[in-house]
Design a protein around this motif. Structure first.
Motif, PDB file in Angstrom:
ATOM      1  N   VAL A 167      73.464  87.801  -5.011  1.00  0.00           N
ATOM      2  CA  VAL A 167      74.312  88.014  -3.831  1.00  0.00           C
ATOM      3  C   VAL A 167      73.526  88.897  -2.868  1.00  0.00           C
ATOM      4  O   VAL A 167      72.799  89.797  -3.300  1.00  0.00           O
ATOM      5  CB  VAL A 167      75.643  88.692  -4.223  1.00  0.00           C
ATOM      6  N   MET A 171      78.951  87.151   3.877  1.00  0.00           N
ATOM      7  CA  MET A 171      78.206  86.206   4.705  1.00  0.00           C
ATOM      8  C   MET A 171      78.962  85.983   6.010  1.00  0.00           C
ATOM      9  O   MET A 171      80.155  85.665   6.005  1.00  0.00           O
ATOM     10  CB  MET A 171      78.040  84.883   3.949  1.00  0.00           C
ATOM     11  N   LEU A 190      86.892  86.702  -0.542  1.00  0.00           N
ATOM     12  CA  LEU A 190      86.057  86.485  -1.709  1.00  0.00           C
ATOM     13  C   LEU A 190      86.470  85.159  -2.337  1.00  0.00           C
ATOM     14  O   LEU A 190      87.663  84.913  -2.561  1.00  0.00           O
ATOM     15  CB  LEU A 190      86.218  87.616  -2.730  1.00  0.00           C
ATOM     16  N   ARG A 250      74.539  92.969   1.743  1.00  0.00           N
ATOM     17  CA  ARG A 250      75.787  93.260   2.461  1.00  0.00           C
ATOM     18  C   ARG A 250      76.987  92.796   1.644  1.00  0.00           C
ATOM     19  O   ARG A 250      77.969  93.513   1.512  1.00  0.00           O
ATOM     20  CB  ARG A 250      75.784  92.582   3.827  1.00  0.00           C
ATOM     21  N   ASP A 251      76.907  91.585   1.122  1.00  0.00           N
ATOM     22  CA  ASP A 251      78.020  91.083   0.320  1.00  0.00           C
ATOM     23  C   ASP A 251      78.228  91.939  -0.926  1.00  0.00           C
ATOM     24  O   ASP A 251      79.360  92.157  -1.357  1.00  0.00           O
ATOM     25  CB  ASP A 251      77.768  89.630  -0.082  1.00  0.00           C
ATOM     26  N   ARG A 252      77.135  92.428  -1.520  1.00  0.00           N
ATOM     27  CA  ARG A 252      77.260  93.291  -2.692  1.00  0.00           C
ATOM     28  C   ARG A 252      78.007  94.573  -2.341  1.00  0.00           C
ATOM     29  O   ARG A 252      78.879  95.030  -3.094  1.00  0.00           O
ATOM     30  CB  ARG A 252      75.869  93.620  -3.232  1.00  0.00           C
ATOM     31  N   GLU A 257      84.605  87.694   7.184  1.00  0.00           N
ATOM     32  CA  GLU A 257      83.415  87.177   6.520  1.00  0.00           C
ATOM     33  C   GLU A 257      83.804  86.454   5.232  1.00  0.00           C
ATOM     34  O   GLU A 257      84.966  86.503   4.801  1.00  0.00           O
ATOM     35  CB  GLU A 257      82.440  88.324   6.217  1.00  0.00           C
ATOM     36  N   ALA A 316      75.479  79.955   1.096  1.00  0.00           N
ATOM     37  CA  ALA A 316      75.532  81.134   0.222  1.00  0.00           C
ATOM     38  C   ALA A 316      74.402  81.069  -0.816  1.00  0.00           C
ATOM     39  O   ALA A 316      74.066  79.981  -1.281  1.00  0.00           O
ATOM     40  CB  ALA A 316      76.889  81.190  -0.467  1.00  0.00           C
ATOM     41  N   PRO A 317      73.808  82.231  -1.149  1.00  0.00           N
ATOM     42  CA  PRO A 317      74.187  83.601  -0.795  1.00  0.00           C
ATOM     43  C   PRO A 317      73.559  84.131   0.488  1.00  0.00           C
ATOM     44  O   PRO A 317      73.742  85.293   0.818  1.00  0.00           O
ATOM     45  CB  PRO A 317      73.685  84.399  -2.002  1.00  0.00           C
ATOM     46  N   ALA A 369      87.141  90.351   4.691  1.00  0.00           N
ATOM     47  CA  ALA A 369      86.335  89.313   4.046  1.00  0.00           C
ATOM     48  C   ALA A 369      87.179  88.586   3.010  1.00  0.00           C
ATOM     49  O   ALA A 369      88.059  89.178   2.386  1.00  0.00           O
ATOM     50  CB  ALA A 369      85.100  89.918   3.378  1.00  0.00           C
ATOM     51  N   ILE A 415      82.511  85.861   1.150  1.00  0.00           N
ATOM     52  CA  ILE A 415      81.642  86.244   0.034  1.00  0.00           C
ATOM     53  C   ILE A 415      81.853  85.226  -1.072  1.00  0.00           C
ATOM     54  O   ILE A 415      82.956  85.114  -1.617  1.00  0.00           O
ATOM     55  CB  ILE A 415      81.967  87.658  -0.483  1.00  0.00           C
TER      56      ILE A 415
END
Length: 367
Positions: A246, A1, A287, A249-251, A341, A114-115, A285, A343
């Motif tokens: 999710v 994200m 997480l 992109r995040d996946r 980013e 999110a998501p 990113a 996630i």
């Protein structure tokens, strides 16, 4: 994200007054309840040293979401007598809160984004024209980003035409839906129609490009309202479909992270590894597990990359004097300052040591 929606909060220095409050309107006399909630927060902000002009700026925005029905909340941020950001929250905060800190207290807001899944909702129904009693097909469609659009919906579009002309009209409607999908970069298209009306949705879906058809999820019309006042179209159906997911992109980034963690576990997982990556500007990113379990505070210096667990560690970064900030606020500033980013991933899907991990732009061993 991506976190660009926070840009207004990093365009000026603090101190920041951040307030989260329940502004739900599903209770008796909600305006009075909101007034009482805000009174307590205002007193707290004053006790923490917020100036009158900043409190007044927040006050002017409290309850400005009165056109949104049902349960929801507000997140408000102001500094130096100016309101910088006011957002409706799809879920009211677990508890009202107000803080005066050098950095804006943004993590609760970020978690509600999110998501951040882009979608298009389409509702098909049969109606009867009042003049000649002919049967019409009504189509309503709307783009959004789940879940924030639940309480901040985009304008909806509509089309009404004779049912007998639906095979021809569906082509134009499908074209509009596809344009909306491309504009919003929607990952999911939710189409609702009567339980037995396979024909209506089938004609529409067949006019969509093949690549878009693969993104369609059909749901039956169970008599729920198409949209409550001030809320997203097909909110209940969207919640059932998108809850706990999710975005694409995040996946993709999560898959990259898993491959990285398999090769370099020591530099991929845990708070120490995350802080090292942020200090180096190395994180692509962050997480973050939900539910969130972060330290209460982190130590920070003047730059976003000045972020450590303990004050002495700041000296190694060339910072003589630091200060403690809420851990979430410090981490988000570091992400914003380094272009990284975020996630947010359910803990049961990907448990992380210390609840955090870092997808790296490049890998170097610890010095």
């Amino acid at each position: 994200m991506k976190l660009s929606f926070l840009d207004p909060l990093y365009a000026r220095p603090g101190p920041w007054a951040s307030a989260y409050l329940d502004t739900s309107r599903d209770i008796e006399d909600p305006d009075k309840a909101i007034e009482l909630r805000w009174r307590h927060l205002r007193e707290s902000l004053s006790a923490q040293g917020a100036d009158n002009a900043t409190i007044a700026a927040l006050h002017a925005a409290v309850g400005s979401d009165r056109d949104v029905s049902g349960r929801h909340g507000q997140a408000l941020f102001a500094a130096h007598g100016r309101l910088a950001l006011a957002e409706e929250l799809p879920e009211p905060p677990a508890a009202d809160s107000a803080r005066v800190t050098s950095l804006p207290d943004v993590l609760p807001l970020v978690l509600q984004h999110a998501p951040d899944i882009p979608y298009v909702a389409v509702a098909l129904s049969r109606v009867f024209a009042e003049t000649d009693l002919q049967e019409d097909v009504a189509v309503h469609f709307q783009a959004g980003r789940w879940p924030m659009s639940r309480v901040a919906p985009e304008p909806s579009l509509s089309h009404v035409g004779a049912a007998r002309d639906w095979p021809q009209n569906a082509f134009a409607v499908a074209h509009e839906v596809e344009n909306l999908r491309q504009w919003s970069d929607a990952e999911t298209i939710v189409v609702r129609s009567g339980e037995g009306d396979v024909w209506l949705r089938g004609v529409l879906v067949n006019h969509l490009p093949k690549s878009t058809q693969q993104r369609v999820v059909t749901v039956p019309d169970r008599g729920r309202p198409m949209a409550e006042t001030g809320r997203a179209m097909l909110e209940a159906e969207l919640s059932e479909i998108l809850w706990g997911t999710v975005n694409e992109r995040d996946r993709t980034l999560m898959h990259r992270y898993l491959a990285q963690r398999a090769r370099h576990p020591d530099t991929s997982e845990g708070m120490a590894a995350v802080l090292t990556a942020l200090q180096r500007g190395q994180a692509h990113a962050l997480l973050l597990n939900r539910p969130v379990e972060l330290p209460e505070t982190l130590w920070t210096g003047p730059e976003p990359t000045h972020i450590t667990l303990a004050e002495p560690d700041l000296h190694d970064l060339g910072v003589d004097f630091g200060q403690q900030e809420p851990a979430g606020a410090a981490l988000v500033r570091a992400l914003m300052g380094t272009g990284a980013e975020l996630i947010v991933v359910p803990r049961e899907e990907l448990p992380l040591e210390g609840g955090v991990g870092a997808l790296l732009r490049y890998h170097i061993p610890y010095a």
